[in-house]
Design a protein around this motif. Sequence first.
Motif, PDB file in Angstrom:
ATOM      1  N   CYS A   1      13.687  63.091  42.003  1.00  0.00           N
ATOM      2  CA  CYS A   1      14.887  63.064  42.856  1.00  0.00           C
ATOM      3  C   CYS A   1      16.001  62.322  42.119  1.00  0.00           C
ATOM      4  O   CYS A   1      16.660  61.428  42.657  1.00  0.00           O
ATOM      5  N   GLY A   2      16.203  62.730  40.864  1.00  0.00           N
ATOM      6  CA  GLY A   2      17.133  62.004  40.001  1.00  0.00           C
ATOM      7  C   GLY A   2      18.583  62.408  40.123  1.00  0.00           C
ATOM      8  O   GLY A   2      19.452  61.770  39.524  1.00  0.00           O
ATOM      9  N   SER A   3      18.873  63.467  40.871  1.00  0.00           N
ATOM     10  CA  SER A   3      20.237  63.977  40.933  1.00  0.00           C
ATOM     11  C   SER A   3      21.185  62.969  41.576  1.00  0.00           C
ATOM     12  O   SER A   3      20.855  62.322  42.572  1.00  0.00           O
ATOM     13  N   GLN A   4      22.361  62.856  41.003  1.00  0.00           N
ATOM     14  CA  GLN A   4      23.423  62.045  41.592  1.00  0.00           C
ATOM     15  C   GLN A   4      24.515  62.942  42.175  1.00  0.00           C
ATOM     16  O   GLN A   4      25.623  62.486  42.432  1.00  0.00           O
ATOM     17  N   ARG A   5      24.155  64.197  42.388  1.00  0.00           N
ATOM     18  CA  ARG A   5      25.052  65.130  43.064  1.00  0.00           C
ATOM     19  C   ARG A   5      24.759  65.053  44.561  1.00  0.00           C
ATOM     20  O   ARG A   5      23.607  65.196  44.979  1.00  0.00           O
ATOM     21  N   SER A   6      25.766  64.838  45.369  1.00  0.00           N
ATOM     22  CA  SER A   6      25.566  64.517  46.785  1.00  0.00           C
ATOM     23  C   SER A   6      24.781  65.588  47.530  1.00  0.00           C
ATOM     24  O   SER A   6      24.005  65.280  48.440  1.00  0.00           O
ATOM     25  N   THR A   7      24.945  66.839  47.154  1.00  0.00           N
ATOM     26  CA  THR A   7      24.284  67.924  47.888  1.00  0.00           C
ATOM     27  C   THR A   7      22.781  67.997  47.626  1.00  0.00           C
ATOM     28  O   THR A   7      22.072  68.742  48.317  1.00  0.00           O
ATOM     29  N   TRP A   8      22.274  67.255  46.654  1.00  0.00           N
ATOM     30  CA  TRP A   8      20.848  67.298  46.338  1.00  0.00           C
ATOM     31  C   TRP A   8      20.031  66.345  47.203  1.00  0.00           C
ATOM     32  O   TRP A   8      18.805  66.356  47.153  1.00  0.00           O
TER      33      TRP A   8
ATOM     34  N   THR B   1      17.837  53.529  41.306  1.00  0.00           N
ATOM     35  CA  THR B   1      18.599  53.702  40.079  1.00  0.00           C
ATOM     36  C   THR B   1      17.780  54.467  39.050  1.00  0.00           C
ATOM     37  O   THR B   1      16.547  54.564  39.166  1.00  0.00           O
ATOM     38  N   PRO B   2      18.418  55.006  38.019  1.00  0.00           N
ATOM     39  CA  PRO B   2      17.658  55.661  36.961  1.00  0.00           C
ATOM     40  C   PRO B   2      16.577  54.753  36.365  1.00  0.00           C
ATOM     41  O   PRO B   2      15.450  55.213  36.108  1.00  0.00           O
ATOM     42  N   GLN B   3      16.895  53.476  36.154  1.00  0.00           N
ATOM     43  CA  GLN B   3      15.897  52.577  35.565  1.00  0.00           C
ATOM     44  C   GLN B   3      14.723  52.349  36.508  1.00  0.00           C
ATOM     45  O   GLN B   3      13.565  52.270  36.062  1.00  0.00           O
ATOM     46  N   GLN B   4      14.972  52.268  37.805  1.00  0.00           N
ATOM     47  CA  GLN B   4      13.866  52.108  38.752  1.00  0.00           C
ATOM     48  C   GLN B   4      12.945  53.320  38.732  1.00  0.00           C
ATOM     49  O   GLN B   4      11.717  53.188  38.836  1.00  0.00           O
ATOM     50  N   LYS B   5      13.509  54.509  38.575  1.00  0.00           N
ATOM     51  CA  LYS B   5      12.697  55.722  38.478  1.00  0.00           C
ATOM     52  C   LYS B   5      11.899  55.741  37.166  1.00  0.00           C
ATOM     53  O   LYS B   5      10.723  56.124  37.137  1.00  0.00           O
ATOM     54  N   ILE B   6      12.554  55.333  36.093  1.00  0.00           N
ATOM     55  CA  ILE B   6      11.861  55.235  34.805  1.00  0.00           C
ATOM     56  C   ILE B   6      10.704  54.243  34.899  1.00  0.00           C
ATOM     57  O   ILE B   6       9.609  54.483  34.358  1.00  0.00           O
ATOM     58  N   ASP B   7      10.925  53.137  35.601  1.00  0.00           N
ATOM     59  CA  ASP B   7       9.875  52.125  35.740  1.00  0.00           C
ATOM     60  C   ASP B   7       8.638  52.688  36.443  1.00  0.00           C
ATOM     61  O   ASP B   7       7.511  52.252  36.167  1.00  0.00           O
ATOM     62  N   VAL B   8       8.826  53.641  37.364  1.00  0.00           N
ATOM     63  CA  VAL B   8       7.684  54.264  38.041  1.00  0.00           C
ATOM     64  C   VAL B   8       6.833  55.025  37.021  1.00  0.00           C
ATOM     65  O   VAL B   8       5.595  54.910  37.003  1.00  0.00           O
ATOM     66  N   VAL B   9       7.478  55.807  36.166  1.00  0.00           N
ATOM     67  CA  VAL B   9       6.740  56.542  35.129  1.00  0.00           C
ATOM     68  C   VAL B   9       6.033  55.563  34.197  1.00  0.00           C
ATOM     69  O   VAL B   9       4.848  55.734  33.870  1.00  0.00           O
TER      70      VAL B   9
END
Length: 291
Positions: free
Chosen positions: A38-45, A52-60
Amino acid sequence: MKTLTRLLGALLLVVATPAMAAVAAEPKNLQVMSWNMCGSQRSTWGCAGTGTPQQKIDVVMYHVQHNFVHAALLQEVCENDLTLLMGQLGVGWSRSFFPYQWSQDGVRSNSRCGNDNGRSDRIGTAIVIKAGMSSAQLYPTTQPWTGQNRPFQCATATYWNVRLCNVHLSTQASNPDHPDWEYGDDQLAEIRSITSAFPRVVFGGDFNVTPPDSPGNARAWLWPAGLYSTGAGTAGYQECDQEGATRTGRPTHDGGWKIDYVFSSEPRRWCALGNSAYSDHHVLVESVSVA
């Protein structure tokens, strides 16, 4: 004459020596993770407020370090964020990235991570592999003439000699001109045909459809015969979270549905499901034994 006798004796000795029995290779464990970031920063997504991107990276990174993940099938990952992830994974890791595209009457354009006045890097799916990658390829599947087009890609994990494939199926009403048209049935049949050609395969991702045996699943007909195994000795692939002949599993989405899957031709060792505050999808990890 003595020399000839010795030579014949040596030849007979070689012929008479029994051949050593072949030793079976020790199985190699392979842990594969699937996650819609769910990385999109486009509002419609609809990914606002998922971290944040780093928090998502930390999950991986957590699953690489604690569940010993060797490969990740990532959906909805922004290309610049993928670059950051690769830098933190370090040497020995490879990636394959293909973007989502919007098709307008057959004219396609790459989907952006941000709004039109925001981030311009692409958003797509990625396969990330440790210990070697080869033959990364995008395979054509049936997609909306107008609407969001989602890639289906595969790459080989060379150390294990296993083909890994990343799935993100079309949603219902994905074609705004024909909201009643379904694409998932064609896509699943095409994916089944492609994966059946690989001797060893693991494929997974966001399928956007609940399992065929889920109560009240009006879209169960999308699943083709021979993809989802109905138990030991039957055709198809066992799913990571499948128990016996029942084709269901624990929810993988905040809405309470199972729509994320990992299938494999190789024997399952274990299956783990992890919730995350940084996506509306949960993380699915399967460990398989590769002979």
